[in-house]
Design a protein around this motif. Structure first.
Motif, PDB file in Angstrom:
ATOM      1  N   ARG A 191      -6.754   6.077   5.650  1.00 51.58           N
ATOM      2  CA  ARG A 191      -6.773   5.666   4.252  1.00 51.58           C
ATOM      3  C   ARG A 191      -7.070   4.171   4.165  1.00 51.58           C
ATOM      4  N   TRP A 241     -12.993   8.797  -4.654  1.00 55.17           N
ATOM      5  CA  TRP A 241     -11.630   8.462  -4.242  1.00 55.17           C
ATOM      6  C   TRP A 241     -11.644   7.140  -3.487  1.00 55.17           C
ATOM      7  N   ASP A 278      -2.019   5.487  -5.743  1.00 53.66           N
ATOM      8  CA  ASP A 278      -3.160   6.387  -5.842  1.00 53.66           C
ATOM      9  C   ASP A 278      -3.177   7.021  -7.232  1.00 53.66           C
ATOM     10  N   ARG A 324      -4.084   9.767  -8.873  1.00 52.96           N
ATOM     11  CA  ARG A 324      -4.485  11.171  -8.701  1.00 52.96           C
ATOM     12  C   ARG A 324      -4.772  11.857 -10.040  1.00 52.96           C
ATOM     13  N   THR A 331      -8.407   0.448   7.621  1.00 53.35           N
ATOM     14  CA  THR A 331      -7.693   1.655   7.204  1.00 53.35           C
ATOM     15  C   THR A 331      -6.385   1.776   7.978  1.00 53.35           C
ATOM     16  N   ASP A 332      -5.476   2.606   7.467  1.00 58.90           N
ATOM     17  CA  ASP A 332      -4.226   2.850   8.185  1.00 58.90           C
ATOM     18  C   ASP A 332      -4.458   3.946   9.222  1.00 58.90           C
ATOM     19  N   ARG A 378      -3.912   6.917   9.298  1.00 61.95           N
ATOM     20  CA  ARG A 378      -4.362   8.199   8.735  1.00 61.95           C
ATOM     21  C   ARG A 378      -5.775   8.114   8.188  1.00 61.95           C
ATOM     22  N   TYR A 393      -9.579   5.595  -1.665  1.00 66.99           N
ATOM     23  CA  TYR A 393      -8.939   5.521  -0.355  1.00 66.99           C
ATOM     24  C   TYR A 393      -9.852   6.024   0.768  1.00 66.99           C
ATOM     25  N   ASP A 394     -11.043   6.535   0.401  1.00 64.01           N
ATOM     26  CA  ASP A 394     -12.052   6.954   1.378  1.00 64.01           C
ATOM     27  C   ASP A 394     -13.032   5.805   1.554  1.00 64.01           C
ATOM     28  N   LYS A 395     -13.107   5.260   2.768  1.00 65.08           N
ATOM     29  CA  LYS A 395     -13.942   4.081   2.998  1.00 65.08           C
ATOM     30  C   LYS A 395     -15.425   4.366   2.771  1.00 65.08           C
ATOM     31  N   ASN A 428       0.798  -1.224   0.000  1.00 66.19           N
ATOM     32  CA  ASN A 428       0.000   0.000   0.000  1.00 66.19           C
ATOM     33  C   ASN A 428       0.833   1.279   0.000  1.00 66.19           C
ATOM     34  N   TYR A 429       2.156   1.141   0.112  1.00 64.14           N
ATOM     35  CA  TYR A 429       3.023   2.319   0.084  1.00 64.14           C
ATOM     36  C   TYR A 429       4.137   2.076  -0.926  1.00 64.14           C
TER      37      TYR A 429
END
Length: 864
Positions: free
Chosen positions: A769, A638, A832, A834, A764-765, A767, A640-642, A396-397
């Motif tokens: 995400r 987006w 991501d 973007r 989510t992490d 933060r 990454y927004d649950k 994820n990173y």
């Protein structure tokens, strides 16, 4: 089964074996021994045929030029010594009762008359009466000088048709659609479970002490059992009887190999040989990395230590004793250094693996037609491993994100998702063996029979602990059909003591004089661990169309008992500790069909073609059981927004568990072609081979048929050794293989796991995400793609000279000479997107992981 039953059965078998009819009164006999060398170079000659004319007595010289003819009745004989490429010698000798006659010879090279082709069986040529199919022999010298082979026996075998390498880092053998757990490994008539050193990088077989290497890739006879696919039978040589003490030292950039040998002291008739190997790159690289702070000061890099010994005693004309010993240790201890200002990646790895063997063999040979071998041995393979670590969730990173993160001093590592995992494991596979093999040659029959019992003790312990984040990731991963189930946060322990016994008989019958040889065989196996017995019929034949052309065929049934000593080599985990699970299992089964033809074009060139089919059934696989599976649908926006995902739903679907069942099937079939030129003398300018294999391998379960993980459709090997002059020789090897099967990821899906209330929730992490898992699609996506084709060129330049009374050999070996990037696997990042304004599902970015780049190595060997 209790220990007293094991001991009583062993004693009963021992009493039976000592009552064999082979223990008869010896005749009035003597023996002949000697050494044969090249007249010009003084190099020992292997494969020289020594015959006592008009008698059945004779021998073939070994790799060191030595030969021995036992139990020759006293009298006067005419001796003929022959080797293709050399002038034939004839002389008379007299054998006295109870004496050993020493006859050493120097052969003179001659031009070969190609108009009349004569092929004589030697150490590397298969005799026409030998009915075994798929037999490949390599000499220790071939293994030592093979370009890119790292002077390793098993890596050299990877250049043989039908044999595949897993990757550049492994010496394991994948043979005709089977894994390494289905290969029988034998050293000096003793089965070994783990023939590897340095965690599979190299093998335990020392090319400087090995005398004979036989690989049977299919259709092996009844004397071998408890494996489904292939047999590797390796014999170590006896020490030199020419000198009281001789030393050889081999060194390269990774390890050193010391061999000392000589004739037995105190007027004993025999010899001894000792070898010691150890890696030392860990002693060089370790201090450098510790000084730079890359690893902890208490770190030890992977290394191995190996001691082997063989003592040979000729008690009299009919009895010989052979003692074998092996002590092997593989170790690693890695602690990454603690860092204060960057990512919380750290790892701690510790392992110690042991391979120990003690064996004694009594060979009784009252005459040249009769041989009885009684072998007793103890073998143990054990390992103690510890692993612990904290890892960033790199799926994820991406690396670019992590680089930006480390550069930003205002953010904390605690804002990233990470995994924490710890494991402790221990295994011990011990085997006490007593076995007897008897062979008797009649006018048209060679009858072989034998019986043996193994007292087995297997111990396996495993603890795999994971934190909630890791469990969530692995739990979500179970939605993928390629996922292999693992036991998490539970301690498993299995301890079994049981017997494994067998009886076999086989008869090679010369049905038509010097033309047709039939070899039926039958094997009985009893596997106490599952409480079941099996009969396995085998049949081989050899048809000599003419002195240069041979057709061979084989059919046979093969069984393999379950046990951790085999299953530990598989990629899937099986829990054999469950109550009654072993008794419900059956032995795995395979049926082999093999047909081949061999033709000698002249005294050096040989062409072979072979077709095969292997039918596997009752293979042990992981059972599927109904389990909860979570799903969530993308709503747009987006990703990454649950809030842009639907509430997770639960369904019940079959998923893999650690329970073993016999519901796997499979098949492997293909054709293999080989063109080979054999060296007929040390002065020969060229030897080598070219091979091509077309192969298909599949596995089946639950009505699904998929390619085997190591299904390689096309394989080419080109091997050559060129003698440039008396000093220099050049070795080359090029290999090509079409890509192995691959299950590609098709998408990224949100990670879902039960929350504190037991309800499914998107993870989510810190933060906020959404974290993602890879989606490998349904079962129809398993092994649906292929890795890129593999090819590599290796080159080796060797120089031989003699200085200060020492025989020197220097070499430069270049692995992957044109620096091909061969892919071993792919790693995925979820990034991501973007740049997409309306729909922002994450993008899967695939990066390849490569095997060895161009690697030059240097080495030296000295014999003094």
């Amino acid at each position: 089964m209790n220990a007293s039953r094991v001991v009583s059965n062993c004693l009963l078998l021992l009493a039976t074996l000592f009552a064999t009819p082979s223990l008869v009164v010896a005749q009035s006999t003597g023996s002949i021994r000697g050494k044969i060398i090249d007249e010009k170079t003084s190099e020992p000659l292997a494969g020289v045929v020594i015959r006592l004319e008009k008698t059945p007595y004779g021998a073939i010289s070994d790799a060191n030029g030595n030969y021995f003819i036992a139990n020759v009745p006293e009298g006067r004989y005419a001796v003929k010594i022959s080797l293709i490429g050399y002038e034939e010698l004839q002389l008379e000798c007299e054998v006295a009762k109870g004496k050993t006659l020493a006859l050493n010879f120097q052969l003179r090279e001659k031009a070969i008359q190609t108009e009349e082709v004569q092929v004589v069986a030697d150490a590397t040529r298969q005799a026409q009466e030998d009915a075994r199919t798929s037999v490949y022999k390599i000499t220790p010298r071939q293994s030592k000088i093979l370009a890119g082979g790292l002077e390793d026996i098993m890596r050299s075998l990877q250049a043989i048709p039908g044999v595949l390498a897993q990757n550049d880092f492994s010496s394991q053998l994948f043979i005709r659609g089977s894994g390494p757990d289905q290969n029988l490994m034998v050293l000096d008539d003793i089965e070994v479970f783990n023939p590897y050193r340095l965690y599979g990088t190299v093998s335990m077989f020392n090319p400087e002490t090995v005398a004979d290497v036989n690989l049977i890739t299919g259709g092996f006879p009844a004397k071998y059992g408890d494996r489904l696919s292939a047999v590797l039978d390796v014999s170590n040589r006896n020490g030199s009887r020419d000198v009281a003490f001789q030393t050889q030292l081999d060194m390269n950039i990774t390890d050193a190999n010391v061999i000392v040998e000589g004739k037995s002291p105190f007027r004993l008739n025999g010899s001894w040989i000792l070898s010691a190997r150890r890696t030392y790159y860990d002693l060089i690289v370790g201090p450098i990395l510790r000084k730079t702070g890359r690893v902890d000061n208490n770190t030890a890099f992977p290394n191995f230590t190996d001691f082997q010994a063989r003592f040979f005693f000729e008690l009299n004309q009919t009895n010989r004793l052979i003692f074998t010993g092996v002590y092997g240790r593989d170790a690693v201890k890695i602690l990454t250094a603690q860092r204060t200002n960057d990512l919380p990646d750290s790892v701690s790895v510790g392992n110690l693996t042991s391979n120990d063997l003690i064996g004694v063999a009594w060979h009784y040979q009252p005459n040249s037609r009769t041989l009885n071998k009684l072998i007793a041995s103890w073998y143990r393979n054990s390992g103690d491993s510890r692993f612990g670590g904290s890892f960033i969730d790199r799926l994820n990173y991406s690396q670019a994100f992590l680089d930006e993160f480390e550069a930003d001093s205002l953010v904390s590592p605690s804002m990233l998702a990470s995994f924490n995992l710890r494991s402790d494991s221990y295994f011990s596979f011990a085997k006490l063996t007593l076995r007897d093999e008897f062979s008797k040659r009649y006018d048209r029959h060679l009858i072989e029979m034998g019986a043996g019992v193994d007292a087995m003790e297997t111990i396996f312990e495993l603890l795999l602990e994971a934190d909630e984040a890791t469990i969530a990731a692995l739990r979500a991963q179970q939605e993928n059909p390629r996922f292999s189930a693992l036991p998490l946060n539970q301690r498993l322990r299995q301890s079994e003591i049981y017997l494994r016994s067998h009886v076999f008989v086989q008869d090679r019958w010369e049905a038509i004089s010097k033309r047709l040889y039939l070899q039926p065989g039958l094997r009985f196996d009893y596997y106490d661990v599952i409480g079941k017995a099996y009969l396995s019929p085998r049949f081989n034949f050899s048809l000599a169309l003419d002195p240069l052309t041979t057709i061979r065929g084989a059919w046979g049934m093969y069984r393999q008992s379950p046990g951790f000593e085999k299953l530990i080599d598989q990629t899937a985990f099986f829990d054999l500790t469950q109550r009654g699970v072993l008794r419900r299992l059956q032995a795995e089964q395979a049926i082999h069909y093999v047909l081949g033809v061999e033709r000698w074009l002249n005294a050096e060139w040989q062409v072979r073609a072979e077709v095969y089919f292997k039918d596997f059934n009752r293979l042990i696989i992981q059972r599927r059981e109904p389990q909860e599976v979570y799903r969530s649908n993308y709503l747009g926006g987006w990703a990454y927004d649950k809030r842009n995902w639907s509430a997770p739903t639960t369904s019940i679907e079959p998923r893999l568990t650690t329970t073993p069942i016999n519901e796997g099937d499979g098949s492997a079939y293909g054709i293999e072609l080989l063109l080979e030129r054999k060296a007929t003398s040390p002065q020969d300018w060229f030897s080598g081979w070219a091979s091509y294999a077309l192969a298909y391998a599949y596995r089946e379960r639950d009505g699904l048929r998929i390619p085997f993980n190591f299904d390689q459709r096309h394989t080419i090997n080109l091997v050559g050794n060129i003698r440039l002059n008396d000093v220099f020789s050049l070795g080359v090897r090029w290999r090509y293989g079409s890509g192995f099967p691959l299950t590609p990821a098709v998408a990224a899906t949100p990670r879902i796991a039960p929350n504190a209330k037991g309800e499914p929730e998107i993870v989510t992490d810190p933060r906020g995400r959404v974290l993602f898992n890879l989606d490998y699609g349904g079962e129809d996506n398993l092994n649906s793609a292929r890795l890129p084709a593999y090819h590599r060129l290796d080159v080796r330049l060797t120089a031989k000279t003699k200085a200060a009374g020492i025989n020197w050999e220097f070499y430069l070996d270049v692995i992957n000479a044109y620096n091909r990037s061969n892919v071993i696997a792919y790693r995925y990042d979820v990034e991501d997107r973007r740049d997409v304004p309306n729909g922002r599902l994450p993008l899967l970015v695939r990066e390849q992981t490569d095997m060895l780049p161009l690697v030059p190595t240097l080495g030296v060997s000295a014999v003094f």
